[in-house]
Design a protein around this motif. Structure first.
Motif, short mmCIF file in Angstrom:
data_model
loop_
_atom_site.label_atom_id
_atom_site.label_comp_id
_atom_site.label_asym_id
_atom_site.label_seq_id
_atom_site.Cartn_x
_atom_site.Cartn_y
_atom_site.Cartn_z
N UNK A 106 41.81 42.96 38.42
CA UNK A 106 41.29 44.19 39.03
C UNK A 106 42.35 44.85 39.90
N UNK A 107 43.05 44.07 40.70
CA UNK A 107 44.11 44.63 41.54
C UNK A 107 45.23 45.23 40.69
N UNK A 108 45.56 44.56 39.58
CA UNK A 108 46.60 45.07 38.69
C UNK A 108 46.14 46.38 38.05
N UNK A 109 44.88 46.45 37.65
CA UNK A 109 44.35 47.68 37.06
C UNK A 109 44.33 48.82 38.07
N UNK A 110 43.99 48.53 39.31
CA UNK A 110 43.98 49.56 40.34
C UNK A 110 45.39 50.06 40.62
N UNK A 111 46.36 49.17 40.55
CA UNK A 111 47.74 49.59 40.80
C UNK A 111 48.27 50.45 39.66
N UNK A 112 47.77 50.21 38.44
CA UNK A 112 48.23 50.97 37.29
C UNK A 112 47.56 52.34 37.16
N UNK A 113 46.48 52.57 37.88
CA UNK A 113 45.76 53.85 37.79
C UNK A 113 46.62 54.96 38.39
N UNK B 284 38.43 29.66 40.06
CA UNK B 284 39.63 30.07 39.33
C UNK B 284 39.37 31.34 38.52
N UNK B 285 38.20 31.44 37.90
CA UNK B 285 37.87 32.63 37.12
C UNK B 285 37.74 33.85 38.03
N UNK B 286 37.15 33.69 39.18
CA UNK B 286 37.01 34.80 40.13
C UNK B 286 38.38 35.26 40.61
N UNK B 287 39.27 34.31 40.88
CA UNK B 287 40.63 34.67 41.31
C UNK B 287 41.36 35.43 40.21
N UNK B 288 41.18 35.00 38.96
CA UNK B 288 41.81 35.68 37.83
C UNK B 288 41.26 37.10 37.68
N UNK B 289 39.95 37.24 37.80
CA UNK B 289 39.35 38.58 37.70
C UNK B 289 39.82 39.48 38.84
N UNK B 290 39.95 38.94 40.01
CA UNK B 290 40.42 39.73 41.15
C UNK B 290 41.86 40.19 40.92
N UNK B 291 42.71 39.30 40.41
CA UNK B 291 44.09 39.67 40.13
C UNK B 291 44.13 40.76 39.05
#
Length: 76
Positions: free
Chosen positions: A66-73, A57-64
């Protein structure tokens, strides 16, 4: 034919018989101890499964995140 059968029976009375008896005793002890080992491990496995689910669950949260941060860049 009967003489060979009598000779085979005396074979188990010697050294081979001692080894067979020792093997059967060890096997009986292991067979007696096996259920205690299985039930002793069960609690540990339940704990490991719970921890593994938390980690997933923690890995899934971190991945989400990270994907959100990449989309905001800004665009690359």
């Amino acid at each position: 034919m009967l003489a060979s059968f009598g000779h085979g029976a005396s074979l188990f009375g010697g050294l081979l018989g001692v080894f067979v008896l020792a093997f059967l005793c060890v096997l009986a002890i292991l067979w007696f101890v096996l259920p205690f080992a299985v039930f002793g491990i069960k609690g540990r496995l339940d704990t490991l499964i719970s921890l593994q689910r938390q980690q997933t669950d923690q890995i899934a949260s971190l991945r989400a995140d990270l994907l959100r941060m990449q989309a905001d860049m800004p665009g690359e």
